[in-house]
Structures are given as C-alpha cells and as structure tokens.
Design a protein around this motif. Sequence first.
Motif, PDB file in Angstrom:
ATOM      1  N   GLY A 131      22.280  58.281  -2.140  1.00 36.24           N
ATOM      2  CA  GLY A 131      23.577  58.571  -2.728  1.00 36.24           C
ATOM      3  C   GLY A 131      24.422  57.352  -3.028  1.00 36.24           C
ATOM      4  O   GLY A 131      25.656  57.396  -2.886  1.00 36.24           O
ATOM      5  N   PHE A 132      23.794  56.270  -3.456  1.00 40.83           N
ATOM      6  CA  PHE A 132      24.553  55.075  -3.826  1.00 40.83           C
ATOM      7  C   PHE A 132      25.476  55.367  -5.009  1.00 40.83           C
ATOM      8  O   PHE A 132      25.131  56.150  -5.901  1.00 40.83           O
ATOM      9  N   VAL A 133      26.629  54.709  -5.022  1.00 42.75           N
ATOM     10  CA  VAL A 133      27.542  54.826  -6.156  1.00 42.75           C
ATOM     11  C   VAL A 133      26.838  54.355  -7.417  1.00 42.75           C
ATOM     12  O   VAL A 133      26.952  54.956  -8.490  1.00 42.75           O
ATOM     13  N   SER A 134      26.094  53.278  -7.293  1.00 39.37           N
ATOM     14  CA  SER A 134      25.290  52.750  -8.395  1.00 39.37           C
ATOM     15  C   SER A 134      24.185  51.894  -7.800  1.00 39.37           C
ATOM     16  O   SER A 134      24.272  51.462  -6.652  1.00 39.37           O
ATOM     17  N   TYR A 135      23.143  51.680  -8.592  1.00 35.69           N
ATOM     18  CA  TYR A 135      22.101  50.775  -8.157  1.00 35.69           C
ATOM     19  C   TYR A 135      21.424  50.163  -9.381  1.00 35.69           C
ATOM     20  O   TYR A 135      21.451  50.725 -10.477  1.00 35.69           O
ATOM     21  N   THR A 136      20.859  48.980  -9.185  1.00 39.44           N
ATOM     22  CA  THR A 136      20.186  48.271 -10.267  1.00 39.44           C
ATOM     23  C   THR A 136      18.822  47.803  -9.765  1.00 39.44           C
ATOM     24  O   THR A 136      18.589  47.700  -8.554  1.00 39.44           O
ATOM     25  N   LYS A 137      17.933  47.512 -10.713  1.00 37.11           N
ATOM     26  CA  LYS A 137      16.610  47.001 -10.377  1.00 37.11           C
ATOM     27  C   LYS A 137      16.594  45.477 -10.491  1.00 37.11           C
ATOM     28  O   LYS A 137      17.209  44.910 -11.400  1.00 37.11           O
ATOM     29  N   CYS A 138      15.896  44.830  -9.593  1.00 34.20           N
ATOM     30  CA  CYS A 138      15.666  43.392  -9.711  1.00 34.20           C
ATOM     31  C   CYS A 138      14.512  43.166 -10.680  1.00 34.20           C
ATOM     32  O   CYS A 138      13.562  43.934 -10.712  1.00 34.20           O
ATOM     33  N   SER A 139      14.589  42.114 -11.434  1.00 35.27           N
ATOM     34  CA  SER A 139      13.570  41.855 -12.447  1.00 35.27           C
ATOM     35  C   SER A 139      12.364  41.113 -11.893  1.00 35.27           C
ATOM     36  O   SER A 139      11.265  41.206 -12.455  1.00 35.27           O
ATOM     37  N   ASP A 140      12.535  40.384 -10.789  1.00 36.56           N
ATOM     38  CA  ASP A 140      11.446  39.528 -10.308  1.00 36.56           C
ATOM     39  C   ASP A 140      10.841  39.961  -8.977  1.00 36.56           C
ATOM     40  O   ASP A 140       9.810  39.444  -8.565  1.00 36.56           O
ATOM     41  N   VAL A 141      11.482  40.888  -8.284  1.00 34.55           N
ATOM     42  CA  VAL A 141      10.933  41.419  -7.033  1.00 34.55           C
ATOM     43  C   VAL A 141      11.106  42.941  -7.038  1.00 34.55           C
ATOM     44  O   VAL A 141      12.028  43.453  -7.676  1.00 34.55           O
ATOM     45  N   PRO A 142      10.238  43.660  -6.324  1.00 33.92           N
ATOM     46  CA  PRO A 142      10.301  45.146  -6.353  1.00 33.92           C
ATOM     47  C   PRO A 142      11.401  45.705  -5.458  1.00 33.92           C
ATOM     48  O   PRO A 142      11.149  46.450  -4.506  1.00 33.92           O
ATOM     49  N   LEU A 143      12.636  45.335  -5.780  1.00 35.46           N
ATOM     50  CA  LEU A 143      13.784  45.794  -5.020  1.00 35.46           C
ATOM     51  C   LEU A 143      14.793  46.457  -5.937  1.00 35.46           C
ATOM     52  O   LEU A 143      14.982  46.026  -7.078  1.00 35.46           O
ATOM     53  N   ASN A 144      15.433  47.483  -5.437  1.00 30.37           N
ATOM     54  CA  ASN A 144      16.649  48.009  -6.047  1.00 30.37           C
ATOM     55  C   ASN A 144      17.826  47.507  -5.225  1.00 30.37           C
ATOM     56  O   ASN A 144      17.702  47.266  -4.017  1.00 30.37           O
ATOM     57  N   ILE A 145      18.962  47.366  -5.869  1.00 30.59           N
ATOM     58  CA  ILE A 145      20.177  46.982  -5.156  1.00 30.59           C
ATOM     59  C   ILE A 145      21.169  48.126  -5.255  1.00 30.59           C
ATOM     60  O   ILE A 145      21.632  48.471  -6.344  1.00 30.59           O
ATOM     61  N   GLY A 146      21.460  48.736  -4.107  1.00 32.38           N
ATOM     62  CA  GLY A 146      22.389  49.856  -4.058  1.00 32.38           C
ATOM     63  C   GLY A 146      23.761  49.412  -3.598  1.00 32.38           C
ATOM     64  O   GLY A 146      23.880  48.565  -2.705  1.00 32.38           O
ATOM     65  N   ILE A 147      24.799  49.969  -4.205  1.00 35.94           N
ATOM     66  CA  ILE A 147      26.175  49.593  -3.902  1.00 35.94           C
ATOM     67  C   ILE A 147      26.909  50.749  -3.227  1.00 35.94           C
ATOM     68  O   ILE A 147      26.865  51.889  -3.693  1.00 35.94           O
ATOM     69  N   LEU A 148      27.579  50.428  -2.114  1.00 37.45           N
ATOM     70  CA  LEU A 148      28.462  51.373  -1.436  1.00 37.45           C
ATOM     71  C   LEU A 148      29.883  50.822  -1.562  1.00 37.45           C
ATOM     72  O   LEU A 148      30.171  49.743  -1.030  1.00 37.45           O
ATOM     73  N   GLU A 149      30.756  51.524  -2.264  1.00 40.24           N
ATOM     74  CA  GLU A 149      32.086  50.999  -2.586  1.00 40.24           C
ATOM     75  C   GLU A 149      32.887  50.617  -1.353  1.00 40.24           C
ATOM     76  O   GLU A 149      33.480  49.543  -1.288  1.00 40.24           O
ATOM     77  N   ASP A 150      32.936  51.493  -0.361  1.00 42.25           N
ATOM     78  CA  ASP A 150      33.793  51.263   0.795  1.00 42.25           C
ATOM     79  C   ASP A 150      33.071  50.599   1.957  1.00 42.25           C
ATOM     80  O   ASP A 150      33.697  50.217   2.941  1.00 42.25           O
ATOM     81  N   GLY A 151      31.770  50.466   1.855  1.00 41.96           N
ATOM     82  CA  GLY A 151      31.002  49.919   2.970  1.00 41.96           C
ATOM     83  C   GLY A 151      30.859  50.937   4.084  1.00 41.96           C
ATOM     84  O   GLY A 151      31.606  51.919   4.160  1.00 41.96           O
ATOM     85  N   ILE A 152      29.890  50.700   4.964  1.00 40.96           N
ATOM     86  CA  ILE A 152      29.620  51.621   6.064  1.00 40.96           C
ATOM     87  C   ILE A 152      29.030  50.828   7.227  1.00 40.96           C
ATOM     88  O   ILE A 152      28.232  49.910   7.013  1.00 40.96           O
TER      89      ILE A 152
END
Length: 247
Positions: A115-136
């Motif tokens: 349930g990330f607010v948004s996420y993006t793919k990395c171009s050079d490693v098999p990782l997604n980056i998920g963003i949590l607006e308020d942190g947890i």
Amino acid sequence: MATVKDIYNFIDGFAPFDTAEEWDNAGLLIGDADKKIEKILFALDITSDIIEQAAKQNVDLIITHHPIIFKPLYSVPKDSLVYKLIKNGLSIICAHTNYDIAVGGVNDILCDAVGFVSYTKCSDVPLNIGILEDGIPADKFASSIKELLGGTVRYNNGSNILNKIAVCSGSGSDYLTAARDIGCNALLTGDGSHHDFLDADEYGMSLICAGHFETEILAVKPLADRIKNKFGLDCVIAKESSPVITI
C-alpha cells in the motif's frame, strides 16, 4: 487452441525472458513448444505434490516462478522431479527474475499489497522504491507486513522511522548496499542472514525479511488471471504452502 509456445510468447511480451538475471534459468524448461494446451497449473515451486496435483487434474502445462532446472543436470534418475514431469507428459515454463522486475510483476504486486503511496522501479538493480508520506516506525511496519503476508517477519531497528523503502521479493538481501546507495532507509525482502542484519545496522537501515515464500506467492494468481483473460484456458492455482516450519 493455444500452444505452449503461444503461452511462452505471451509471457515474453510483458516479462521478457531475456531480462532475467544471467545466473537464472527462466523459460520453457521441459516439453514441446507446439503442444496444444487446455489446462494450466500455476505454482511457486515444483514438488512431487505439485506433479501429483497436475496429474490428477489432467494438466498439460505447469507455470512456476522458480525454475525446476537450475543447476546443470548430469543424470535424470526415475525418482527425480524432472523424470516425473517428463513421464507425465508435462510441459514446464518458469517465469522467474524476468517476472520479478516486470511491470505488474512480483515486485510491483508486493508494493501494491503493502500500500505504498507511490513506488518506482530502479533501472540498474531489481528493486522498487516505495514511498510512505508520513513514515512509520520499523516495528509497526514489520507488524503490518506480518499481518499482510503471514509467516514470520524478522527485522532490525537500524532506522526507526521508515519512509523510503526498497522492495525486492524473494532473496533480495544482496541488494542492501544498493538500497542504501539510492537513499532508502529500509529494504523489504524475503530472506536475510545474520550478517545482513549487522550490515543494515551499520548503514542505519532497517532490513525486513518476511519470508521467501510469503513475498512471492501472492504473485502466482495474478499471472494465472492474466493468461486466463488472454486465452480463456482452464487455469488452476496449485495448493502449496511454505516448506519452512517455525516454532
């Protein structure tokens, strides 16, 4: 009627097999590409139980995430899984690391489930980056992952408040340093060693390991749905559970 090759080409269209990691062995691993298909069984792994399920349900093709042939084979004895598959006339397609990184693939499905607010793919490693607006806090995030996926979740408090989280399903702890280098303060993955957690502490990061099976099994049904919607075939989800028992 669709053939094994038709199914392979369809998967190749959204999760190209040539994008799999060099060490991987994704693709059509057993069977006849021209064989006509009426029924497909979908699973994370191939085991004797999965083969038995396929035989009982008159399945023509099994599609799995993990490759049934990973290391070189020097013999195929009658009690081996490969022998049993061939004996039962089953074709096998494995969509592994190519499906991990695909749009709508395993990492994306895991991010959507979290349930990330948004996420993006990395171009050079098999990782997604998920963003949590308020942190947890790390402990609350780990608890939410356990509630979501079940199983056992292990984590450290290297970073107490998580807001930029790298995601890699399955065995992704090797990408801890890469996650740090792109500014993430946590990595969510399936497996991790004692030393990975030590490294995470040194990096000021939290490593959240939620189980190899648990972080990948949720991507089996979406793949089946995709193929069923395209070809109208009988697509069955195998009954399977994690081989790991915790006490």
